[in-house]
Design a protein around this motif. Structure first.
Motif, PDB file in Angstrom:
ATOM      1  N   GLY A 163      88.041  30.914  52.007  1.00 52.25           N
ATOM      2  CA  GLY A 163      86.741  30.294  52.245  1.00 52.25           C
ATOM      3  C   GLY A 163      86.859  28.783  52.371  1.00 52.25           C
ATOM      4  O   GLY A 163      86.202  28.161  53.220  1.00 52.25           O
ATOM      5  N   GLY A 164      87.722  28.191  51.560  1.00 46.08           N
ATOM      6  CA  GLY A 164      87.944  26.748  51.638  1.00 46.08           C
ATOM      7  C   GLY A 164      88.553  26.328  52.956  1.00 46.08           C
ATOM      8  O   GLY A 164      88.208  25.273  53.514  1.00 46.08           O
ATOM      9  N   ILE A 165      89.468  27.139  53.482  1.00 52.99           N
ATOM     10  CA  ILE A 165      90.098  26.818  54.766  1.00 52.99           C
ATOM     11  C   ILE A 165      89.074  26.865  55.900  1.00 52.99           C
ATOM     12  O   ILE A 165      89.093  26.021  56.810  1.00 52.99           O
ATOM     13  N   ILE A 166      88.192  27.854  55.871  1.00 55.13           N
ATOM     14  CA  ILE A 166      87.160  27.953  56.912  1.00 55.13           C
ATOM     15  C   ILE A 166      86.277  26.705  56.902  1.00 55.13           C
ATOM     16  O   ILE A 166      85.971  26.129  57.957  1.00 55.13           O
ATOM     17  N   LEU A 167      85.886  26.261  55.722  1.00 54.89           N
ATOM     18  CA  LEU A 167      85.068  25.053  55.597  1.00 54.89           C
ATOM     19  C   LEU A 167      85.841  23.828  56.086  1.00 54.89           C
ATOM     20  O   LEU A 167      85.304  22.993  56.837  1.00 54.89           O
ATOM     21  N   ALA A 168      87.109  23.722  55.693  1.00 57.37           N
ATOM     22  CA  ALA A 168      87.931  22.589  56.118  1.00 57.37           C
ATOM     23  C   ALA A 168      88.113  22.580  57.628  1.00 57.37           C
ATOM     24  O   ALA A 168      88.075  21.527  58.270  1.00 57.37           O
TER      25      ALA A 168
END
Length: 204
Positions: free
Chosen positions: A152-157
């Motif tokens: 989820g963090g990668i998608i946001l980044a």
């Protein structure tokens, strides 16, 4: 025979589940490394290393199914230490990219992370549905949960990278993944330590 030598039952369900999550993590790791290389992404490479360590943990879990409780704790401790080492490597790579510069590809980051999130959710569900999990299987569940959060963090980044063209979101998530790994490693080591005390308590 002492409680230290007690062996938890090996079941077809446990073995099948661990084989599935093992190969799923191998596939995800290969994908993260390949896409991470072309996308110039620290976050994707970090998750590739994370899933590689996961695959090793699942392999250890398979070996541990018919082993003693002491052996299981040893395998769990190895998993925890591996996570701590992995986290250090990711942080070092993020510092290098910060100093030398990088141009991560936002779209590729988001696409790979979305695919991985679905696969990690499948792994997490499979592991959560297992009954009577020992310390090693609890470690495996911790790994899959950490992976799902990281995706989820990668998608946001990736979205922020697309909007700004900056590399800091990628590096920030890479370091965050390392932070999650540090926490997970410490949690696994703590669980193994508590498991030893629980066993000693039942023997007295």
């Amino acid at each position: 025979m002492s409680g230290d030598d007690n062996i938890s039952p090996d079941t077809p369900e446990k073995r099948k589940t661990l084989w599935i999550v093992l190969w799923l993590n191998v596939a995800i790791a290969v994908g993260f490394f390949a896409v991470g290389y072309f996308a110039d992404s620290n976050a994707l490479l970090a998750n590739g290393l994370d899933n590689s360590s996961d695959a090793i943990v699942y392999a250890l879990s398979l070996l541990a199914l018919t082993r003693s409780r002491t052996w299981k704790r040893g395998a769990a401790r190895f998993s925890g230490i591996m996570l701590l080492v992995f986290a250090g490597g990711v942080i070092a790579d993020a510092i290098r990219r910060f100093l030398e510069g990088s141009e991560p590809g936002g779209i590729m980051m988001m696409a790979m992370a979305a695919v991985a999130a679905v696969v990690n959710l499948v792994c997490l569900r499979l592991l959560q549905n297992m009954q009577a999990k020992d310390v090693n299987l609890r470690a495996a569940t911790t790994f899959s949960f950490n992976d799902f959060i990281s995706n989820g963090g990668i998608i946001l980044a990736g979205a922020i990278v697309m909007l700004t063209g900056a590399n800091w979101p990628d590096l920030l998530v890479g370091i965050a993944v390392a932070g999650i790994a540090l926490y997970g490693g410490i949690d696994i080591l703590r669980d193994a330590h508590m498991d030893k005390h629980d066993q000693e308590g039942t023997e007295h």
